[in-house]
Design a protein around this motif. Structure first.
Motif, PDB file in Angstrom:
ATOM      1  N   LYS A 154       0.795  -1.227   0.000  1.00  0.00           N
ATOM      2  CA  LYS A 154       0.000   0.000   0.000  1.00  0.00           C
ATOM      3  C   LYS A 154       0.827   1.277   0.000  1.00  0.00           C
ATOM      4  O   LYS A 154       0.517   2.221  -0.729  1.00  0.00           O
ATOM      5  CB  LYS A 154      -0.964   0.000   1.180  1.00  0.00           C
ATOM      6  CG  LYS A 154      -2.013  -1.105   1.061  1.00  0.00           C
ATOM      7  CD  LYS A 154      -3.023  -1.052   2.179  1.00  0.00           C
ATOM      8  CE  LYS A 154      -4.077  -2.149   1.993  1.00  0.00           C
ATOM      9  NZ  LYS A 154      -5.103  -2.079   3.042  1.00  0.00           N
ATOM     10  N   PRO A 158       0.799   4.568  -4.452  1.00  0.00           N
ATOM     11  CA  PRO A 158       0.426   5.837  -5.094  1.00  0.00           C
ATOM     12  C   PRO A 158       1.463   6.352  -6.101  1.00  0.00           C
ATOM     13  O   PRO A 158       1.097   6.827  -7.174  1.00  0.00           O
ATOM     14  CB  PRO A 158       0.267   6.802  -3.901  1.00  0.00           C
ATOM     15  CG  PRO A 158      -0.197   5.918  -2.777  1.00  0.00           C
ATOM     16  CD  PRO A 158       0.590   4.649  -2.977  1.00  0.00           C
ATOM     17  N   SER A 187       8.218   3.666   5.989  1.00  0.00           N
ATOM     18  CA  SER A 187       6.951   3.602   6.721  1.00  0.00           C
ATOM     19  C   SER A 187       6.722   2.286   7.445  1.00  0.00           C
ATOM     20  O   SER A 187       5.853   2.209   8.298  1.00  0.00           O
ATOM     21  CB  SER A 187       5.766   3.819   5.765  1.00  0.00           C
ATOM     22  OG  SER A 187       5.826   5.088   5.156  1.00  0.00           O
ATOM     23  N   LYS A 232       8.818  17.835  -1.383  1.00  0.00           N
ATOM     24  CA  LYS A 232       8.503  19.127  -0.764  1.00  0.00           C
ATOM     25  C   LYS A 232       8.378  20.202  -1.822  1.00  0.00           C
ATOM     26  O   LYS A 232       7.477  21.044  -1.772  1.00  0.00           O
ATOM     27  CB  LYS A 232       9.574  19.497   0.256  1.00  0.00           C
ATOM     28  CG  LYS A 232       9.324  18.809   1.577  1.00  0.00           C
ATOM     29  CD  LYS A 232      10.275  19.265   2.664  1.00  0.00           C
ATOM     30  CE  LYS A 232      10.119  18.344   3.869  1.00  0.00           C
ATOM     31  NZ  LYS A 232      11.314  18.230   4.654  1.00  0.00           N
ATOM     32  N   PHE A 235       5.168  19.704  -3.628  1.00  0.00           N
ATOM     33  CA  PHE A 235       4.064  20.132  -2.765  1.00  0.00           C
ATOM     34  C   PHE A 235       3.951  21.662  -2.761  1.00  0.00           C
ATOM     35  O   PHE A 235       2.852  22.221  -2.882  1.00  0.00           O
ATOM     36  CB  PHE A 235       4.308  19.601  -1.349  1.00  0.00           C
ATOM     37  CG  PHE A 235       3.244  19.976  -0.373  1.00  0.00           C
ATOM     38  CD1 PHE A 235       2.007  19.360  -0.416  1.00  0.00           C
ATOM     39  CD2 PHE A 235       3.469  20.951   0.587  1.00  0.00           C
ATOM     40  CE1 PHE A 235       1.012  19.704   0.480  1.00  0.00           C
ATOM     41  CE2 PHE A 235       2.482  21.302   1.484  1.00  0.00           C
ATOM     42  CZ  PHE A 235       1.251  20.680   1.427  1.00  0.00           C
TER      43      PHE A 235
ATOM     44  N   TYR B 155      -1.633   4.101   2.342  1.00  0.00           N
ATOM     45  CA  TYR B 155      -1.379   4.796   1.068  1.00  0.00           C
ATOM     46  C   TYR B 155      -0.967   6.250   1.299  1.00  0.00           C
ATOM     47  O   TYR B 155      -0.111   6.783   0.613  1.00  0.00           O
ATOM     48  CB  TYR B 155      -2.626   4.792   0.187  1.00  0.00           C
ATOM     49  CG  TYR B 155      -3.144   3.425  -0.138  1.00  0.00           C
ATOM     50  CD1 TYR B 155      -2.521   2.636  -1.098  1.00  0.00           C
ATOM     51  CD2 TYR B 155      -4.254   2.902   0.511  1.00  0.00           C
ATOM     52  CE1 TYR B 155      -2.998   1.373  -1.409  1.00  0.00           C
ATOM     53  CE2 TYR B 155      -4.736   1.646   0.217  1.00  0.00           C
ATOM     54  CZ  TYR B 155      -4.110   0.883  -0.751  1.00  0.00           C
ATOM     55  OH  TYR B 155      -4.577  -0.363  -1.044  1.00  0.00           O
ATOM     56  N   ARG B 157       0.356   7.674   3.961  1.00  0.00           N
ATOM     57  CA  ARG B 157       1.344   7.949   4.999  1.00  0.00           C
ATOM     58  C   ARG B 157       2.663   8.520   4.463  1.00  0.00           C
ATOM     59  O   ARG B 157       3.205   9.461   5.054  1.00  0.00           O
ATOM     60  CB  ARG B 157       1.608   6.680   5.811  1.00  0.00           C
ATOM     61  CG  ARG B 157       2.480   6.949   7.042  1.00  0.00           C
ATOM     62  CD  ARG B 157       2.584   5.732   7.946  1.00  0.00           C
ATOM     63  NE  ARG B 157       3.382   6.024   9.111  1.00  0.00           N
ATOM     64  CZ  ARG B 157       2.916   6.599  10.216  1.00  0.00           C
ATOM     65  NH1 ARG B 157       1.640   6.937  10.273  1.00  0.00           N
ATOM     66  NH2 ARG B 157       3.710   6.847  11.234  1.00  0.00           N
ATOM     67  N   PRO B 158       3.228   7.963   3.366  1.00  0.00           N
ATOM     68  CA  PRO B 158       4.546   8.472   2.950  1.00  0.00           C
ATOM     69  C   PRO B 158       4.583   9.983   2.741  1.00  0.00           C
ATOM     70  O   PRO B 158       5.544  10.639   3.148  1.00  0.00           O
ATOM     71  CB  PRO B 158       4.828   7.706   1.649  1.00  0.00           C
ATOM     72  CG  PRO B 158       4.115   6.402   1.837  1.00  0.00           C
ATOM     73  CD  PRO B 158       2.836   6.781   2.569  1.00  0.00           C
ATOM     74  N   ILE B 159       3.540  10.561   2.159  1.00  0.00           N
ATOM     75  CA  ILE B 159       3.582  12.011   1.918  1.00  0.00           C
ATOM     76  C   ILE B 159       3.513  12.777   3.245  1.00  0.00           C
ATOM     77  O   ILE B 159       4.155  13.830   3.404  1.00  0.00           O
ATOM     78  CB  ILE B 159       2.463  12.452   0.935  1.00  0.00           C
ATOM     79  CG1 ILE B 159       2.522  13.951   0.655  1.00  0.00           C
ATOM     80  CG2 ILE B 159       1.073  12.108   1.449  1.00  0.00           C
ATOM     81  CD1 ILE B 159       3.710  14.365  -0.145  1.00  0.00           C
ATOM     82  N   VAL B 161       4.730  11.657   6.161  1.00  0.00           N
ATOM     83  CA  VAL B 161       6.033  11.477   6.805  1.00  0.00           C
ATOM     84  C   VAL B 161       7.060  12.439   6.220  1.00  0.00           C
ATOM     85  O   VAL B 161       7.878  13.013   6.928  1.00  0.00           O
ATOM     86  CB  VAL B 161       6.499  10.011   6.640  1.00  0.00           C
ATOM     87  CG1 VAL B 161       7.955   9.843   7.060  1.00  0.00           C
ATOM     88  CG2 VAL B 161       5.602   9.075   7.440  1.00  0.00           C
ATOM     89  N   ARG B 162       6.986  12.641   4.898  1.00  0.00           N
ATOM     90  CA  ARG B 162       8.032  13.434   4.245  1.00  0.00           C
ATOM     91  C   ARG B 162       7.758  14.925   4.252  1.00  0.00           C
ATOM     92  O   ARG B 162       8.682  15.722   4.074  1.00  0.00           O
ATOM     93  CB  ARG B 162       8.170  13.003   2.790  1.00  0.00           C
ATOM     94  CG  ARG B 162       8.417  11.530   2.655  1.00  0.00           C
ATOM     95  CD  ARG B 162       9.698  11.279   1.935  1.00  0.00           C
ATOM     96  NE  ARG B 162       9.739   9.928   1.446  1.00  0.00           N
ATOM     97  CZ  ARG B 162      10.851   9.344   1.044  1.00  0.00           C
ATOM     98  NH1 ARG B 162      11.992   9.989   1.061  1.00  0.00           N
ATOM     99  NH2 ARG B 162      10.825   8.110   0.622  1.00  0.00           N
ATOM    100  N   THR B 163       6.515  15.329   4.361  1.00  0.00           N
ATOM    101  CA  THR B 163       6.199  16.742   4.134  1.00  0.00           C
ATOM    102  C   THR B 163       5.760  17.482   5.393  1.00  0.00           C
ATOM    103  O   THR B 163       5.893  18.691   5.474  1.00  0.00           O
ATOM    104  CB  THR B 163       5.106  16.852   3.036  1.00  0.00           C
ATOM    105  OG1 THR B 163       5.520  16.068   1.916  1.00  0.00           O
ATOM    106  CG2 THR B 163       4.921  18.282   2.585  1.00  0.00           C
ATOM    107  N   MET B 168       4.144  24.362   9.946  1.00  0.00           N
ATOM    108  CA  MET B 168       3.324  24.627   8.744  1.00  0.00           C
ATOM    109  C   MET B 168       2.160  25.549   9.101  1.00  0.00           C
ATOM    110  O   MET B 168       1.650  25.504  10.224  1.00  0.00           O
ATOM    111  CB  MET B 168       2.687  23.326   8.241  1.00  0.00           C
ATOM    112  CG  MET B 168       3.628  22.301   7.724  1.00  0.00           C
ATOM    113  SD  MET B 168       2.705  20.831   7.181  1.00  0.00           S
ATOM    114  CE  MET B 168       2.665  21.120   5.420  1.00  0.00           C
ATOM    115  N   LEU B 176      -1.790  19.606   2.513  1.00  0.00           N
ATOM    116  CA  LEU B 176      -1.091  18.325   2.682  1.00  0.00           C
ATOM    117  C   LEU B 176      -2.081  17.186   2.899  1.00  0.00           C
ATOM    118  O   LEU B 176      -1.959  16.107   2.300  1.00  0.00           O
ATOM    119  CB  LEU B 176      -0.122  18.424   3.866  1.00  0.00           C
ATOM    120  CG  LEU B 176       0.554  17.123   4.322  1.00  0.00           C
ATOM    121  CD1 LEU B 176       1.333  16.488   3.191  1.00  0.00           C
ATOM    122  CD2 LEU B 176       1.470  17.391   5.507  1.00  0.00           C
ATOM    123  N   VAL B 179      -3.718  16.123  -0.320  1.00  0.00           N
ATOM    124  CA  VAL B 179      -2.847  15.272  -1.143  1.00  0.00           C
ATOM    125  C   VAL B 179      -2.848  13.850  -0.594  1.00  0.00           C
ATOM    126  O   VAL B 179      -2.979  12.864  -1.343  1.00  0.00           O
ATOM    127  CB  VAL B 179      -1.408  15.834  -1.187  1.00  0.00           C
ATOM    128  CG1 VAL B 179      -0.472  14.851  -1.868  1.00  0.00           C
ATOM    129  CG2 VAL B 179      -1.369  17.182  -1.899  1.00  0.00           C
TER     130      VAL B 179
END
Lengths: 246, 246
Positions: A154, A158, A187, A232, A235, B155, B157-159, B161-163, B168, B176, B179
């Motif tokens: 999973k 994406p 993750s 980043k 984004f 699905y 989670r990665p964005i 974790v990274r962003t 913010m 965020l 996305v």
């Protein structure tokens, strides 16, 4: 767990697999889950496995033993007339192994289950990619479903869904898979380095390059560190959110 | 399934939830999973739910009924002295509801399980964010784990974790989350539009803006379409893969 991906491209096939195996989070090891066989000029096969390690290793051992003794009446892995028949043989062998480990008189327990991604090409045919289930049946990749993932699929999906294109170069596909794997590894503890890559070029009928990436590999580090920055930037380029007027 | 995320930021809290509920893939409906309560100037609470709909709706109904009759001896949702006590009350109520639906004499079945993300602020305290488990216990977000996800969390989670960054703006956090939700919705049928957004600004002690996004919402479309292009650009900027010399 495991993470393996096989991609079907116009120019060939690209396979990637992690190497973590675990019996509980306090008992992890490195084991390859990506195996290849080749008769140069005639065929190339790549098989990746997920699930119970005893089951998938037994399946591969049986397939190899039977291949070494062609006089046996059992069919051999490297003598099938087509990729379809090869997938069928592997599926039957997997089902047979699972039935050994099931309790007497019962159906196979899912705890001893396993699955495979098979890809390759046999002279006279096109490159084909299959996902083989523990029940012994299988499905094939095509233009609408050009890749298969097994295991912890999973987190890394994406980026595959958004970036894959059938006309990618094999190198770009390898890069895409590294991003997908890095996202997963960041993750989820059950997917771990090193990563195995295997490339196959359409109509070459011989194994393409194979490579292993660990945390010290300079390109893997570039991807892993660069992707955070790239994400980043991507984004930041999206238009800013402004709440709707109330 | 469900996808809900709560983010803890220096400037406040941002909550997002999908609205799909299903009893089998041929029986889906839209239902809000994000509820808020507020006593302006005193407190703001936001609760998002995942799991069995009967369980989570009953929990909320019980909390609200008991709040309407303050003369009752049961404690009221809006009269707790702290966010910690509020989380405790919700956890106890959830556990109570699950125990109703369990078979007589048995522990609660996981099929009637549920979980919550609770966030908010009570005058005199700071904004706090909790994840509440079906067992009635809960954990709190902090600098090391500044967000909680419930439901189909992999699905998207990665964005995150990274962003994610604690500094913010609330608008960037909303972007965020859109996305992250779009990545999930594109990969998994059990998470569906429309999406509910709720924002809370630190020390405002009143609900911030709430908004719903469906597939026709112009900003959601910009994000959904723009992100594919942005990701491709980001991917293209990563250094190309060149196989190691053999």
């Amino acid at each position: 767990m495991t993470y393996c991906v096989g991609l079907l491209l116009d120019r060939g096939l690209v396979f990637m697999s992690d190497t973590r195996t675990n019996a509980g989070i306090d008992n992890i090891s490195v084991v390859t889950k990506l195996r290849t066989w080749s008769v140069p000029g005639d065929r190339f096969l790549c098989l990746m496995s997920a699930g119970n390690l005893a089951t998938t290793q037994s399946t591969v051992s049986l397939l190899e033993e039977r291949g070494l003794a062609p006089a046996e009446r059992k069919p051999s892995l490297l003598s099938q007339p087509s990729m379809f028949q090869t997938a069928k043989l592997i599926g039957e062998t997997l089902k047979e192994v699972i039935s050994y480990t099931a309790e007497a008189g019962q159906e196979a327990s899912s705890r001893f289950s396993g699955s495979f991604i098979l890809g390759g090409q046999i002279k006279g045919g096109r490159p084909r990619l299959f996902m083989i289930y523990p029940e012994g049946n299988f499905i094939e990749a095509g233009p609408d479903n050009p890749f298969f993932q097994i295991g912890e699929h999973k987190y890394g999906r994406p980026i595959l869904v958004r970036t894959y294109g059938p006309n990618m170069s094999l190198e770009d596909a390898a890069k895409l898979l590294l991003v997908s794997f890095d996202s997963t590894i960041k993750s989820n503890l059950s997917v771990g380095l090193p990563i195995d890559l295997q490339v196959y070029e359409t109509d070459s009928l011989v194994a393409g390059y194979r490579q292993r990436f660990d945390e010290r590999h300079p390109y893997y580090r570039q991807i892993s560190e660069g992707w955070s920055d790239s994400l980043k930037t991507a984004f930041d380029r999206l238009p800013p959110f402004v709440p709707d007027a109330a």
